[in-house]
Design a protein around this motif. Structure first.
Motif, PDB file in Angstrom:
ATOM      1  N   ASP A 113      -1.954  -2.990  -3.596  1.00  0.00           N
ATOM      2  CA  ASP A 113      -0.955  -3.149  -2.551  1.00  0.00           C
ATOM      3  C   ASP A 113      -1.480  -2.869  -1.147  1.00  0.00           C
ATOM      4  N   ASP A 309       5.004  -2.594 -12.998  1.00  0.00           N
ATOM      5  CA  ASP A 309       4.934  -2.161 -11.598  1.00  0.00           C
ATOM      6  C   ASP A 309       5.532  -0.774 -11.422  1.00  0.00           C
ATOM      7  N   SER A 314       1.423   3.154  -7.589  1.00  0.00           N
ATOM      8  CA  SER A 314       0.560   2.515  -6.602  1.00  0.00           C
ATOM      9  C   SER A 314      -0.757   3.265  -6.520  1.00  0.00           C
TER      10      SER A 314
END
Length: 664
Positions: A113, A309, A314
């Protein structure tokens, strides 16, 4: 936190030498825009072979560029970096030399990301043409800070990925089901053995862990000289194998590597639904359009894939400049011993990892394990689904080993046979029939040339004009089909929907994962309508769907099954759910109770809290095989048992249901 580091070869940057600026004469100096654009294009492509350069000494600029940027290229993977001209300064002449400054904007996609954006400044020097009629040349004055801000001679880059901790999958009590658990990777370490020792290690290990020795030895031979060739991965606790790590390591050349993986409580616990975690497949990498790289750990199938996800979180990334002392020789061949080896690396870019968020389910680990235990010896595809009627929570959704990894429980599509008579009974109520209404249960009934009969062994005492409750208890096919003029095909479709056999879109939205409940056509030919009355023809349902039908009958309203809990909506008021009414459901429970007390589910009479049941058999193929079903309702539990190929609902599915419910 575990870290993965992608490290390029040491890139030693040569100090930029002081170069004489070329004096200008002759024609006017042209703008540097084209030269600036060519510089940006070359840097973006990673190829400066055709770029006019002024480089110090013996510096190989192409090699230097590649070595400095390799860690960033590796981290970006297939995603495209950008290098663009932000500004080109006006040519300036000083002391007879003309130059122009170029500002470059860089962008590197790092991790899933993140994007590292920065600017550098390059200096272009103008080389005067040899004659007044010729064209001069703008050349890039090469230095390492053209690539990265403030990069000094001799420094190199390092990119480190900061792995986020993957979120757990929780059960209905918010206890971890799938979580990080310790494992051992056991295999042959080829750095410790060779020749006959390598063969002996491979064969002995294969025999210990249950692999074919010749095949595993061939695999070991094909691997590189320094490879670790894994034979098996086992859990550190409750491994489920009949050997120990210590026994494996007694084999010379065998090594056990400690690690942790995201695992359920047992090796096959709800795997068709939950999925598993592993290295991304090529298909996943391709579909991600650069977000996932080869070697990334992702969800593979089931909930792990659907919620990847959220579970992954992240990952973070750090870009650092490593001091020059980390390299032994500069690119110009001079030694680097004089560099300060104690100088600390400095960070150029950092994004900290954000751990994944758990996914909360409704599963009950005890019931799920129990269901899987009941099915472990069933050879055909099979399933047990348990739904809590009061809130629709799916407490167990087990698929047997015969399903071969497919979630028969939630995605199977089969004719439900006589379990569909619960739907018939609702439609018949709405047509004016009661449990005491007389219906004709004959040996056979013919519709448009097709003859239908009852199951072999149907009791003769339940033939003739009998109350609907008797026909339902003994599952009389002909009595149900005889009501086809009172109950239209559209009436069946409506009743099925009101009991929870909704379309795939509604089912998946309710469950939180892809699911199939059922499909009942609203139109049918004469024979198809007759077959629909006994749950065949084009009528389809999953074990989850039929458990939902039983749950709706138990709850007194249409139940929408839930597997993934939305914590944000936990306190939200449940909307009114149309469908079966409490009065209608009470009649259905009365009819299902008769199946236990006097009908085909009498084996459940001693189950504590039993409310009712319904058996089902649906012939398929040439009619010689049948899918078998049973539904049951206890205090606050609705259960469906399904076996793809069995004898009858009563004697194939019935004992499995009894085994599951016994002692709950």
């Amino acid at each position: 936190m575990r870290r993965r580091s992608r490290l390029a070869l040491a890139a030693v940057i040569v100090p930029a030498l002081t170069l004489p600026l070329v004096a200008c004469s002759g024609p006017d100096v042209p703008p540097a825009d084209d030269a600036a654009a060519a510089l940006a294009d070359a840097l973006r492509a990673g190829d400066v072979a055709d770029l006019p350069l002024q480089a110090p000494g013996s510096v190989d600029v192409q090699t230097q560029l590649a070595q400095v940027l390799d860690p960033l290229v590796d981290a970006a993977g297939e995603r495209e970096r950008t290098v663009a001209v932000a500004e080109v300064g006006e040519p300036v002449t000083k002391d007879g030399a003309t130059s122009a400054a170029v500002t470059l904007d860089w962008s590197w996609p790092l991790g899933r990301d993140h994007e590292w954006a920065y600017s550098t400044t390059a200096r272009l020097a103008y080389e005067t043409p040899e004659d007044d009629d010729g064209d001069g040349t703008w050349r890039t004055v090469w230095s390492p800070d053209v690539l990265v801000p403030d990069l000094a001679p001799g420094e190199r880059l390092e990119v480190t990925t900061l792995d986020a901790d993957r979120g757990d999958i929780l059960d209905g009590a918010d206890e971890p089901m799938v979580t990080e658990r310790g494992v051992w990777h056991i295999g042959v370490d080829k750095t410790t053995v060779e020749g006959l020792g390598e063969e002996s290690a491979a064969r002995d290990l294969a025999q210990l862990v249950g692999l074919e020795p010749n095949e595993f030895f061939a695999h070991v031979q094909e691997a590189g000289d320094k490879a670790f060739v894994e034979a098996i991965t086992i859990r550190q606790k409750n491994s489920g194998v009949d050997f120990t790590v210590e026994e494996a390591q007694e084999i010379i050349g065998v090594r056990a590597i400690e690690d942790s993986l995201e695992l359920g409580p047992t090796s096959d616990f709800a795997e068709p639904i939950l999925g598993r975690v592993g290295e991304a497949t090529k298909e996943i990498v391709d579909e991600s359009e650069g977000a996932v790289q080869a070697g990334d750990v992702v969800g593979l199938g089931g909930m792990q894939r659907s919620y990847d996800d959220q579970l992954t979180g992240s990952p973070g990334v750090v870009v650092t400049v490593v001091p020059a002392g980390g390299s032994e020789v500069r690119l110009d061949g001079t030694p680097a011993e004089d560099e300060d080896e104690d100088e600390e690396a400095r960070e150029l870019y950092r994004v900290d990892a954000v751990d994944g968020t758990p996914v909360a389910t409704t599963l009950d680990q005890k019931l799920q394990k129990r269901a899987e235990k009941v099915l472990e010896e069933v050879n055909p595809a099979s399933a047990i689904v348990a739904v809590r009627p009061s809130d629709g929570a799916v407490l167990a959704a087990a698929s047997g080993p015969g399903s071969e990894g497919w979630s028969t429980a939630t995605l199977g599509q089969y004719p439900p046979g006589s379990t569909f008579k619960v739907v018939d009974a609702l439609a018949m109520q709405r047509a004016g029939l009661t449990p005491d209404s007389a219906v004709a249960c004959t040996d056979k009934i013919t519709v448009d040339g097709r003859t239908f009969g009852n199951v072999p062994g149907y009791p003769s005492s339940a033939l003739g004009d009998v109350p609907l409750r008797t026909a339902f208890a003994h599952s009389c096919n002909t009595a149900m089909i005889a009501q086809r003029d009172k109950v239209a095909q559209a009436d069946l479709a409506t009743a099925a929907s009101d009991l929870g056999l909704l379309d795939e879109k509604a089912a998946s939205a309710s469950m939180g994962v892809p699911a199939f409940l059922g499909a009942v056509p609203a139109e049918a030919s004469g024979t198809e309508h007759a077959a629909s009355m006994i749950g065949q023809a084009k009528v389809q349902a999953s074990p989850l769907g039929m458990a939902t039908v039983a749950a709706s009958a138990a709850a007194g309203h249409r139940v929408q099954p839930v597997l993934v809990r939305d914590e944000d909506d936990a306190d939200a008021e449940e909307p009114a759910t149309p469908g079966v009414t409490d009065g209608e459901a009470q009649v259905l429970r009365e009819l299902m109770h008769g199946v236990v007390t006097e009908g085909s589910a009498d084996m459940l009479q001693d189950v504590p809290g039993i409310v009712g049941a319904k058996t089902g058999t649906a012939q398929y193929g040439d009619g010689s095989k049948q899918h078998v079903w049973m539904l049951a309702i206890t205090d606050d539990l609705a259960v469906a048992v399904f076996v793809e190929d069995g004898h009858r609902g009563s004697d194939t599915a019935g004992p499995l249901m009894e085994d599951f419910l016994d002692g709950l």
